[in-house]
Design a protein around this motif. Structure first.
Motif, short mmCIF file in Angstrom:
data_model
loop_
_atom_site.label_atom_id
_atom_site.label_comp_id
_atom_site.label_asym_id
_atom_site.label_seq_id
_atom_site.Cartn_x
_atom_site.Cartn_y
_atom_site.Cartn_z
N UNK A 123 -1.28 15.88 7.49
CA UNK A 123 -1.93 15.99 8.79
C UNK A 123 -3.24 15.21 8.74
N UNK A 124 -3.46 14.37 9.75
CA UNK A 124 -4.70 13.60 9.78
C UNK A 124 -5.24 13.53 11.20
N UNK A 125 -6.54 13.65 11.30
CA UNK A 125 -7.21 13.38 12.56
C UNK A 125 -7.34 11.87 12.68
N UNK B 263 -0.23 3.25 12.39
CA UNK B 263 -1.15 2.45 11.57
C UNK B 263 -2.44 3.21 11.32
N UNK B 264 -2.92 3.90 12.36
CA UNK B 264 -4.15 4.69 12.20
C UNK B 264 -3.94 5.75 11.13
N UNK B 265 -2.77 6.40 11.15
CA UNK B 265 -2.45 7.40 10.15
C UNK B 265 -2.46 6.81 8.75
N UNK B 266 -1.90 5.61 8.62
CA UNK B 266 -1.85 4.95 7.31
C UNK B 266 -3.26 4.65 6.81
N UNK B 267 -4.13 4.17 7.71
CA UNK B 267 -5.51 3.88 7.31
C UNK B 267 -6.22 5.16 6.89
N UNK B 268 -5.94 6.27 7.60
CA UNK B 268 -6.58 7.54 7.26
C UNK B 268 -5.98 8.18 6.02
N UNK B 269 -4.92 7.55 5.45
CA UNK B 269 -4.42 8.02 4.16
C UNK B 269 -3.06 8.69 4.14
N UNK B 270 -2.29 8.61 5.23
CA UNK B 270 -0.95 9.22 5.22
C UNK B 270 -0.02 8.37 4.38
N UNK B 271 0.44 8.91 3.23
CA UNK B 271 1.27 8.12 2.31
C UNK B 271 2.76 8.29 2.60
N UNK B 272 3.16 9.55 2.74
CA UNK B 272 4.58 9.86 2.84
C UNK B 272 4.96 10.03 4.29
N UNK B 273 5.82 9.13 4.80
CA UNK B 273 6.24 9.24 6.19
C UNK B 273 7.73 9.43 6.32
N UNK B 274 8.46 9.24 5.21
CA UNK B 274 9.91 9.30 5.29
C UNK B 274 10.54 7.99 5.71
N UNK B 275 9.71 7.02 6.11
CA UNK B 275 10.26 5.73 6.52
C UNK B 275 10.55 4.88 5.28
N UNK B 276 11.81 4.51 5.15
CA UNK B 276 12.22 3.65 4.04
C UNK B 276 13.10 2.54 4.56
N UNK C 248 0.84 -1.19 0.00
CA UNK C 248 0.00 0.00 0.00
C UNK C 248 0.88 1.25 0.00
N UNK C 249 1.75 1.36 1.02
CA UNK C 249 2.70 2.45 1.06
C UNK C 249 4.06 1.83 1.27
N UNK D 246 2.76 15.06 9.84
CA UNK D 246 4.00 14.64 9.18
C UNK D 246 4.70 15.92 8.73
N UNK D 247 5.98 16.06 9.15
CA UNK D 247 6.70 17.30 8.86
C UNK D 247 8.02 17.00 8.19
N UNK D 248 8.63 18.06 7.67
CA UNK D 248 9.92 17.90 7.02
C UNK D 248 10.85 19.03 7.46
N UNK D 249 12.10 18.67 7.76
CA UNK D 249 13.04 19.69 8.23
C UNK D 249 13.58 20.45 7.02
N UNK D 250 13.35 21.76 7.02
CA UNK D 250 13.76 22.55 5.86
C UNK D 250 15.26 22.81 5.91
#
Lengths: 334, 218
Positions: free
Chosen positions: B200-202, B50-63, B4-5, B214-218
């Motif tokens: 961002x997901x509730x 997991x809840x975030x993934x179900x709610x649709x968070x695709x990009x987490x930076x985890x590889x 899925x992701x 989900x954030x990214x360090x600029x």
């Protein structure tokens, strides 16, 4: 210019291009000793040695230190920190092994007397509940055989003891009744046996409860004598349990201690001011609160919690025993 | 089993990760065997990731191969699944404050070579910086009033530039009387000052009054 850096595995020296120049890896024995210093941001012997060795150069130390050393500049610049931490961790395996050793040691050291008291009072609570529940079942069962006697003794401990000591004829005689006048059925020996077996086990649990109570009392007297004097062993241990540790309890305000155990009512009030603010939590069980009239219960709880708050601080910082003085103040205020 | 992701698989509307420890169960999770691989069931009511993934968070930076700093590791449930996602070349520094739960975390870490268990206070990075290295991903799940401050403090010191951060925000820990939506907005404003907001997901219905940023360090 030289960079010096330490992690849990060793101390390292780099040049201005972050090329590794020197290193001093810690032995297994040094690992835990140095961990203590590193956690408190104190200088390590290995670091002082490197500072001496490279004293001709400008030295930058990358990390956190409480004290300043002359001519050494400390920096926590994340870019530099990131660079050196990556270079010195080598394979993750080494740092993982060190971390597991350190963490296991810290967990070992985290068990204190306050934790023992918390677990003991927790077990006692369950014991009490179980004894009461089982005694109730025993009564219901026994009442088929001898209801008059069960009704005559309300105290569970006495009931269990007498049921095991005397037979039905004797017990009924004590109530001026003959066996034929009782509403109880006649049981065979084999039907009576399991009932008495249950009674025997309940009696053993009651004995266990008494042992646990005396253990908790002596533990609280030894570990937290001031809380013991002001709140008693049982309530004192429960307060520590609610707080999470003696340290937590010692850091609480007395108004918080007053309401430990009343969280549900407290948050209900905070969300909707129409609900009343609770006046006491576990402290409700304290004899001074129970003994006070309805009007003064809140005052009693407030007074006790202020003394307990002082007691907890003295116990945590291991001061002299002021418990009797505090207790006297409580008696006077009563 | 369909991917899925990144590192997260789906089958029969349930989430899974590919286990790096065949034959070992950690939290009584269901295991599905397929094509010589073992997949561990990842429960969204037990893990905010997991809840975030179900709610649709695709990009987490985890590889695969990511280095992770996990603040608030607790017993290690989510840690064990991140451990699957980053694989044997990745690593996780798992930190928590309570000895009782870190004890369980040590048992998990001993069976997985990519987890280092650490008993420390996330609010004081100066007390544990020497036990970790800079990471690609910072994951935080801590119920404290100053959770946003803790996150930014650790991100500044340990998150590599361009690295990803995830923070599970518990509104009730920050202020039990305020409306969660307001609290999430305040947290968003605080984060935006130093990081870029990627997602961002509730987390309803899996968690009440929780959100995952989900954030990214600029």
């Amino acid at each position: 210019m030289k960079y010096i850096y330490s992690n849990c595995l060793g101390s390292f020296v780099f040049d201005e291009e972050f090329r590794p120049l020197d290193k001093r890896m810690f032995s297994k024995e040094e690992l835990l000793k140095n961990e203590n210093s590193l956690e408190k941001n104190e200088w390590l012997d290995s670091e002082r040695e490197f500072i001496r060795k490279y004293s001709g150069d400008k030295i930058f130390f990358i990390g956190f230190k409480k004290e300043k050393i002359l001519n050494v500049v400390t920096t926590q610049d994340p870019k530099k920190l990131s660079h050196v931490s990556e270079l010195s961790i080598f394979q993750f395996e080494k740092t993982r092994n060190a971390n597991i050793i350190i963490t296991k040691q810290k967990i070992k050291e985290s068990t204190g007397n306050d934790l023992l008291a918390m677990k003991s009072v927790s077990a006692l609570d369950e014991l009490n509940k179980s004894i009461n529940l089982l005694a109730k079942k025993l009564r219901e069962w026994y009442e088929l055989y001898n209801p008059e006697f069960s009704k005559s003794v309300s105290d569970n401990e006495r009931f269990v003891a007498l049921v095991l000591e005397k037979d039905r004829k004797e017990l009924l005689k004590g109530l001026s009744l003959g066996e034929d006048e009782s509403m109880g059925a006649d049981f065979s020996a084999s039907d009576l046996k399991p009932i008495l077996g249950l009674a025997r086990d309940i009696k053993a649990l009651i004995e266990l409860k008494k042992q646990q109570e005396s253990y908790l009392e002596s533990l609280m007297e030894k570990a937290c004598p001031n809380i013991n004097a002001t709140a008693g062993a049982f309530i004192g241990a429960k307060l520590i349990n609610y707080a999470g540790s003696l340290e937590n309890l010692a850091m609480m305000t007395s108004s918080k201690i007053q309401l430990l155990g009343a969280e549900k009512a407290l948050f209900r009030h905070l969300k909707d001011r129409k609900h009343k603010l609770p006046k006491y939590g576990i402290l409700h069980e304290h004899p001074f609160v129970l003994g006070a009239g309805r009007e003064t219960r809140g005052k009693a709880a407030r007074m006790i919690s202020s003394k307990v708050s002082i007691a907890a601080k003295v116990d945590f910082f291991r001061g002299e025993f002021v418990g009797d003085r505090l207790k006297k103040q409580m008696e006077l205020r009563k | 089993m369909k991917q899925k992701y990144n590192g997260i698989f789906e089958s029969n509307r349930m989430l899974y990760t590919k286990s790096i420890t065949h034959g070992v169960k950690f939290f009584e999770e269901d295991i599905v065997k397929e094509n010589g691989e073992e997949y561990r069931n990842f429960n969204p009511t037990r893990s905010k990731l997991a809840a975030g993934a179900v709610k649709g968070i695709k990009e987490t930076g985890l590889n695969e191969g990511s280095g992770v700093l996990y603040l608030g590791a607790a017993h290690g449930y989510t840690v064990s699944f991140i451990s699957d996602i980053v694989g044997s070349k990745g690593f996780i520094f798992a930190i928590d404050f309570a000895p009782r739960v870190v004890r369980d975390l040590v048992f998990v870490a001993e069976k997985r070579k990519n987890i280092a268990p650490i008993l420390a206070d996330a609010n004081r990075p100066e007390s544990f910086f020497h036990r970790i290295a800079a990471v690609d991903v910072l994951y935080q799940d801590i119920a404290q009033k100053n959770q946003a401050e803790i996150f930014l403090k650790n991100a500044a010191l340990f998150l590599k530039k361009g690295g990803y951060g995830m923070i599970a925000v518990k509104a009730r820990s920050i202020d039990v009387t305020k409306e969660p939506k307001k609290i999430f907005q305040e947290v968003k404003n605080e984060m935006e000052r130093e990081m870029e907001i990627v997602d961002y997901r509730n987390l309803e219905p899996f968690q009440k009054a929780h959100a995952l940023f989900v954030l990214r360090k600029i």
